[in-house]
Scaffold this active site. Sequence first.
Site: not given
Ligand code: NDP
Length: 251
Positions: A18, A67, A93, A158, A160, A162
């Site tokens: 991510g 992923v 992540n 989500y 579940a 986490k």
């Molecule tokens: P974003 O939506 O901004 O970014 C998500 C990232 O995950 C992107 O780089 C996306 O890249 C990648 N991604 C999503 N699905 C896939 C996939 N199937 N395969 C590979 N890569 C994937 O999210 P955040 O930066 O906000 O979140 C990052 C982490 O932090 C997550 O796990 C989220 O649950 C957690 N989190 C975030 C919070 C918040 O307030 N923002 C709060 C609590 C937790 P691409 O689309 O290019 O694949």
Amino acid sequence: MGNKDSAAGGARVAVVTGASRGIGAQIAKALADQGRHVVLVARNRERLEAVQQEIGADKSSVAACDVSDGEALAQVIDQVVTDHKRLDILVNNAGITRDNLLLRMTDAEFDDVILTNLRSAFIACRAALRPMMRGKWGRIINIGSVAGNTGNSGQANYAAAKAGLIGLTKSLAKEMAAKKITANVVAPGFIETDMTAELPEQVRAGVLTVTPMRRYGQPQEIASAVAYLASEDAGFITGQVLTVDGGLTMS
Ligand code: NDP
């Protein structure tokens, strides 16, 4: 905290999933600043290459991968080990939301989130352990959420996933403690990224009233916590959940 960690045989190698935007992109930059070579994983190759340009092509590489496809993800990890002859740090992540009230939640909404947010971490950890054991050192950091502790209306899938990450991480921490491989969770509160930009305006405003610091966190504030847990200095910390949430869930 020692910033530039060193390792016999060259820079430590980190995989960050991510990493194309949001929190993951900042984690990748923070680890590169510590002198690690960072492998950037996400689906969107163009965005990954933009992050790579910012970090420097000599300090990072790109592996486009979904992923939720376990076989593809395991292959990416294996390829990193073939290319670099080591893997020291893994940050799971990548994450998505598919919010809906449980009463209306579809099987696909549940499964997509479990595959992307939880199963992917299991697959990546399993693939990373042997190279870490060979290197006699490892840092695994899984990005959870405060929702994994508190639950959240509309996020049964989500929360579940986490909460599952916490159980996975603690079990792994126990299995690997004697091998100098640590495993921890960083649990963010509300952070300013694409994920929270999608929330309805009313919810976005409500976040400020329930967060004692009265602001959203910045992706760099999560990245600093991850960089610390990935450092040499954090070698006695394992099986922990480090919450970074502006006071949202203190009890
Ligand atoms: P974003 O939506 O901004 O970014 C998500 C990232 O995950 C992107 O780089 C996306 O890249 C990648 N991604 C999503 N699905 C896939 C996939 N199937 N395969 C590979 N890569 C994937 O999210 P955040 O930066 O906000 O979140 C990052 C982490 O932090 C997550 O796990 C989220 O649950 C957690 N989190 C975030 C919070 C918040 O307030 N923002 C709060 C609590 C937790 P691409 O689309 O290019 O694949």
